[in-house]
Write a protein that holds these residues in place. Structure first.
Motif, PDB file in Angstrom:
ATOM      1  N   ARG B  73      21.996  12.350  89.952  1.00 25.92           N
ATOM      2  CA  ARG B  73      21.238  13.456  90.222  1.00 25.92           C
ATOM      3  C   ARG B  73      21.418  14.401  89.252  1.00 25.92           C
ATOM      4  NH1 ARG B  73      23.089  13.879  96.388  1.00 25.92           N
ATOM      5  NH2 ARG B  73      24.798  13.145  95.273  1.00 25.92           N
ATOM      6  N   PRO B  74      20.397  15.528  89.098  1.00 24.39           N
ATOM      7  CA  PRO B  74      20.717  16.654  88.092  1.00 24.39           C
ATOM      8  C   PRO B  74      22.035  17.431  88.756  1.00 24.39           C
ATOM      9  CG  PRO B  74      18.512  16.606  88.755  1.00 24.39           C
ATOM     10  CD  PRO B  74      19.059  15.218  89.529  1.00 24.39           C
ATOM     11  N   LYS B  75      22.991  17.826  88.024  1.00 26.46           N
ATOM     12  CA  LYS B  75      24.112  18.650  88.181  1.00 26.46           C
ATOM     13  C   LYS B  75      24.996  17.763  88.969  1.00 26.46           C
ATOM     14  CE  LYS B  75      22.309  22.935  87.532  1.00 26.46           C
ATOM     15  NZ  LYS B  75      20.696  23.101  87.474  1.00 26.46           N
ATOM     16  N   ALA B  76      24.756  16.530  89.427  1.00 24.86           N
ATOM     17  CA  ALA B  76      25.675  15.852  90.141  1.00 24.86           C
ATOM     18  C   ALA B  76      26.915  15.303  89.034  1.00 24.86           C
ATOM     19  CB  ALA B  76      25.264  14.417  90.821  1.00 24.86           C
ATOM     20  N   GLY B  77      26.584  15.463  87.877  1.00 27.90           N
ATOM     21  CA  GLY B  77      27.346  15.381  86.883  1.00 27.90           C
ATOM     22  C   GLY B  77      27.916  13.673  86.485  1.00 27.90           C
ATOM     23  N   ARG B  78      28.755  13.356  85.668  1.00 23.38           N
ATOM     24  CA  ARG B  78      29.195  12.060  85.121  1.00 23.38           C
ATOM     25  C   ARG B  78      29.729  11.473  86.366  1.00 23.38           C
ATOM     26  NH1 ARG B  78      30.756  11.451  79.688  1.00 23.38           N
ATOM     27  NH2 ARG B  78      30.566  13.284  79.422  1.00 23.38           N
ATOM     28  N   ILE B  79      30.490  12.287  87.077  1.00 26.56           N
ATOM     29  CA  ILE B  79      31.246  11.594  88.269  1.00 26.56           C
ATOM     30  C   ILE B  79      30.551  10.641  88.956  1.00 26.56           C
ATOM     31  CG2 ILE B  79      32.514  11.846  90.310  1.00 26.56           C
ATOM     32  CD1 ILE B  79      34.166  12.620  88.170  1.00 26.56           C
ATOM     33  N   ALA B 111      32.140  -8.050  84.940  1.00 30.59           N
ATOM     34  CA  ALA B 111      31.349  -6.487  85.026  1.00 30.59           C
ATOM     35  C   ALA B 111      32.308  -5.585  84.306  1.00 30.59           C
ATOM     36  CB  ALA B 111      31.057  -6.174  86.398  1.00 30.59           C
ATOM     37  N   GLY B 112      31.956  -5.004  83.230  1.00 31.01           N
ATOM     38  CA  GLY B 112      32.553  -4.077  82.476  1.00 31.01           C
ATOM     39  C   GLY B 112      32.545  -4.576  80.971  1.00 31.01           C
ATOM     40  N   PRO B 113      32.404  -3.387  79.966  1.00 31.35           N
ATOM     41  CA  PRO B 113      33.088  -2.107  80.255  1.00 31.35           C
ATOM     42  C   PRO B 113      32.035  -1.225  80.779  1.00 31.35           C
ATOM     43  CG  PRO B 113      32.230  -2.653  78.011  1.00 31.35           C
ATOM     44  CD  PRO B 113      32.415  -3.976  78.709  1.00 31.35           C
ATOM     45  N   ILE B 114      32.261  -0.114  81.187  1.00 33.88           N
ATOM     46  CA  ILE B 114      31.435   0.854  81.552  1.00 33.88           C
ATOM     47  C   ILE B 114      31.237   2.194  80.855  1.00 33.88           C
ATOM     48  CG2 ILE B 114      31.150   2.668  83.641  1.00 33.88           C
ATOM     49  CD1 ILE B 114      32.587   0.650  85.515  1.00 33.88           C
ATOM     50  N   THR B 115      30.181   2.740  80.692  1.00 34.35           N
ATOM     51  CA  THR B 115      30.140   4.034  79.872  1.00 34.35           C
ATOM     52  C   THR B 115      28.893   4.895  80.759  1.00 34.35           C
ATOM     53  OG1 THR B 115      29.276   4.890  77.762  1.00 34.35           O
ATOM     54  CG2 THR B 115      28.129   2.926  78.590  1.00 34.35           C
ATOM     55  N   ALA B 116      29.394   6.326  80.624  1.00 35.39           N
ATOM     56  CA  ALA B 116      28.669   7.216  81.093  1.00 35.39           C
ATOM     57  C   ALA B 116      28.302   8.277  80.222  1.00 35.39           C
ATOM     58  CB  ALA B 116      29.065   7.727  82.311  1.00 35.39           C
ATOM     59  N   THR B 117      26.806   8.467  79.918  1.00 31.88           N
ATOM     60  CA  THR B 117      26.775   9.609  78.931  1.00 31.88           C
ATOM     61  C   THR B 117      25.654  10.413  79.547  1.00 31.88           C
ATOM     62  OG1 THR B 117      25.252   8.262  77.888  1.00 31.88           O
ATOM     63  CG2 THR B 117      27.299   8.126  76.919  1.00 31.88           C
ATOM     64  N   ARG B 118      25.536  11.723  78.978  1.00 29.02           N
ATOM     65  CA  ARG B 118      24.492  12.574  79.545  1.00 29.02           C
ATOM     66  C   ARG B 118      23.170  12.164  78.918  1.00 29.02           C
ATOM     67  NH1 ARG B 118      25.056  18.260  80.185  1.00 29.02           N
ATOM     68  NH2 ARG B 118      27.071  18.310  79.029  1.00 29.02           N
ATOM     69  N   ALA B 119      22.180  12.178  80.003  1.00 25.07           N
ATOM     70  CA  ALA B 119      20.907  11.760  79.655  1.00 25.07           C
ATOM     71  C   ALA B 119      19.891  12.831  78.724  1.00 25.07           C
ATOM     72  CB  ALA B 119      20.170  11.561  80.847  1.00 25.07           C
ATOM     73  N   ASP B 121      17.369  14.342  79.166  1.00 27.97           N
ATOM     74  CA  ASP B 121      16.842  15.561  80.069  1.00 27.97           C
ATOM     75  C   ASP B 121      18.141  16.752  79.936  1.00 27.97           C
ATOM     76  OD1 ASP B 121      19.105  14.614  81.819  1.00 27.97           O
ATOM     77  OD2 ASP B 121      17.320  14.373  83.093  1.00 27.97           O
ATOM     78  N   GLY B 122      19.394  16.266  79.632  1.00 29.40           N
ATOM     79  CA  GLY B 122      20.434  17.351  79.603  1.00 29.40           C
ATOM     80  C   GLY B 122      21.062  17.895  80.979  1.00 29.40           C
ATOM     81  N   ALA B 123      20.357  17.213  82.013  1.00 29.23           N
ATOM     82  CA  ALA B 123      20.781  17.681  83.367  1.00 29.23           C
ATOM     83  C   ALA B 123      21.353  16.293  84.130  1.00 29.23           C
ATOM     84  CB  ALA B 123      19.643  18.021  84.031  1.00 29.23           C
ATOM     85  N   THR B 124      20.965  15.158  83.724  1.00 27.91           N
ATOM     86  CA  THR B 124      21.526  14.021  84.623  1.00 27.91           C
ATOM     87  C   THR B 124      22.394  13.022  83.493  1.00 27.91           C
ATOM     88  OG1 THR B 124      19.693  12.782  83.870  1.00 27.91           O
ATOM     89  CG2 THR B 124      19.340  13.963  85.959  1.00 27.91           C
ATOM     90  N   TYR B 125      23.209  12.319  84.321  1.00 29.93           N
ATOM     91  CA  TYR B 125      24.057  11.346  83.298  1.00 29.93           C
ATOM     92  C   TYR B 125      23.385  10.020  83.642  1.00 29.93           C
ATOM     93  CZ  TYR B 125      27.184  14.725  81.900  1.00 29.93           C
ATOM     94  OH  TYR B 125      27.932  15.718  81.097  1.00 29.93           O
ATOM     95  N   THR B 126      23.609   9.020  82.846  1.00 34.42           N
ATOM     96  CA  THR B 126      23.267   7.685  82.922  1.00 34.42           C
ATOM     97  C   THR B 126      24.589   7.022  82.692  1.00 34.42           C
ATOM     98  OG1 THR B 126      21.145   8.042  82.163  1.00 34.42           O
ATOM     99  CG2 THR B 126      21.869   5.786  82.006  1.00 34.42           C
ATOM    100  N   GLY B 127      25.323   6.207  83.842  1.00 35.71           N
ATOM    101  CA  GLY B 127      26.002   5.051  83.419  1.00 35.71           C
ATOM    102  C   GLY B 127      25.675   3.746  83.357  1.00 35.71           C
ATOM    103  N   THR B 128      26.333   2.977  82.613  1.00 33.71           N
ATOM    104  CA  THR B 128      26.078   1.594  82.250  1.00 33.71           C
ATOM    105  C   THR B 128      26.974   0.857  82.297  1.00 33.71           C
ATOM    106  OG1 THR B 128      24.246   2.293  80.490  1.00 33.71           O
ATOM    107  CG2 THR B 128      24.804  -0.076  80.527  1.00 33.71           C
ATOM    108  N   VAL B 129      26.956  -0.224  83.256  1.00 33.65           N
ATOM    109  CA  VAL B 129      28.049  -1.411  83.271  1.00 33.65           C
ATOM    110  C   VAL B 129      27.287  -2.598  82.594  1.00 33.65           C
ATOM    111  CG1 VAL B 129      29.184  -2.605  84.827  1.00 33.65           C
ATOM    112  CG2 VAL B 129      28.050  -0.551  85.834  1.00 33.65           C
ATOM    113  N   ALA B 130      28.226  -3.245  81.754  1.00 41.99           N
ATOM    114  CA  ALA B 130      27.906  -4.441  80.931  1.00 41.99           C
ATOM    115  C   ALA B 130      28.229  -5.312  81.764  1.00 41.99           C
ATOM    116  CB  ALA B 130      28.250  -4.304  79.554  1.00 41.99           C
ATOM    117  N   VAL B 131      27.110  -6.319  82.339  1.00 42.92           N
ATOM    118  CA  VAL B 131      27.550  -7.441  83.170  1.00 42.92           C
ATOM    119  C   VAL B 131      27.235  -8.891  82.089  1.00 42.92           C
ATOM    120  CG1 VAL B 131      27.293  -8.762  84.997  1.00 42.92           C
ATOM    121  CG2 VAL B 131      27.082  -6.282  84.952  1.00 42.92           C
TER     122      VAL B 131
END
Lengths: 132, 138
Positions: B73-79, B111-119, B121-131
């Protein structure tokens, strides 16, 4: 003191090198395939066709290889590096957060690759020592 | 079986395994192939999927590599994105028995590695798990 079987041992040692090379080359190829595939999955979709440019090539010796990203042009390489490491704002463009895909794939693969090569060496050595 | 069939069947198997996992289900997230426009985050979406042959002497096999994206969600951050990715990885990693792929025996799931980067839009984050899923034809 008499040492027996040394001729057979020497013959086996000679056989071992090509056997190990062949198996290690296979292990390296597998790791390269896996690394390229992981990087393609991790690269952000917003970076457009960058995923399509991620590929690998084996060195002719078969004992090393590399995974590359980006078109083979200055701009293409710059784009691949910018997505990986981010960019500070300058006169031409704004800042961009790093979205690492290559380094993460490499880290994930490192230990697995080391074990894979060690296993290939052991397997080849065992096969040669067990053969006639 | 063609490449796209293997990929689709694996996608369905992974989706079912995630929805059956109690910890992941507790997050109450939808998993999309393609999310509806303006879908409110958080949600999970399938990213890139690629299947390659991995035949051995005795078996016809495939390795399917896929990305699962967690959109925060916006402002929910990388966490938030990382937490969702963590649940996905925990539900799937080394759990081949929990994933069913029609026509195949599931040999291994990593499952892994995991990466999380800012989308963008500058407000949300997208995490990706490689499976990565290793399959042998039945």
């Amino acid at each position: 003191m008499r040492v027996e079987g040394h001729k057979r041992l020497i013959r086996k040692m000679r056989q071992l090198t090509p056997e190990i090379r062949r198996d290690v080359a296979k292990a390296i190829d597998k790791s390269l395939q896996e690394g390229a595939s992981t990087a393609r999955v991790l690269v952000p979709e917003a970076s457009g066709a960058l995923a399509e440019t991620i590929s690998y090539e084996m060195h002719p010796s078969g004992l090393s290889g590399k995974i590359t990203a980006g078109e083979k042009t200055g701009d293409g390489q710059q784009k691949a590096l910018t997505v990986e490491g981010g960019r500070r704002p300058d006169a031409r463009a704004g800042a961009m957060a790093a979205q690492p895909y290559m380094s993460i794939a490499r880290k994930a693969l490192a230990r697995k690759h080391k074990n894979r090569v060690a296993r290939a060496v052991r397997k080849a050595a065992k096969r040669v020592s067990n053969s006639g | 079986m063609a490449e796209y069939d293997v990929a689709s069947e694996t996608q369905a198997g992974i989706r079912a395994a995630l929805l059956a996992d109690a910890d992941f289900a507790a997050l109450d997230l939808a998993i999309y192939d393609e999310p509806p426009q303006d879908e409110p985050a958080p949600f999970v979406r399938f990213g890139r999927i690629e299947a390659r042959r991995d035949d051995t002497d005795g078996f016809l096999g495939w390795i399917v590599a896929l990305g699962l994206e967690a959109h925060s969600r916006p402002k929910a951050g990388r966490i938030e994105a990382q937490q969702i990715c963590g649940k996905i990885a925990a539900a799937l990693h080394r759990q081949p028995g929990l994933v069913t792929v029609t026509g195949f025996a599931v040999i291994e799931v990593e499952a892994g590695p995991i990466t999380a980067t800012r989308a963008v839009d500058g407000a949300t984050y997208t995490g990706t798990v490689a499976v990565s899923v290793r399959l042998d034809a039945l």
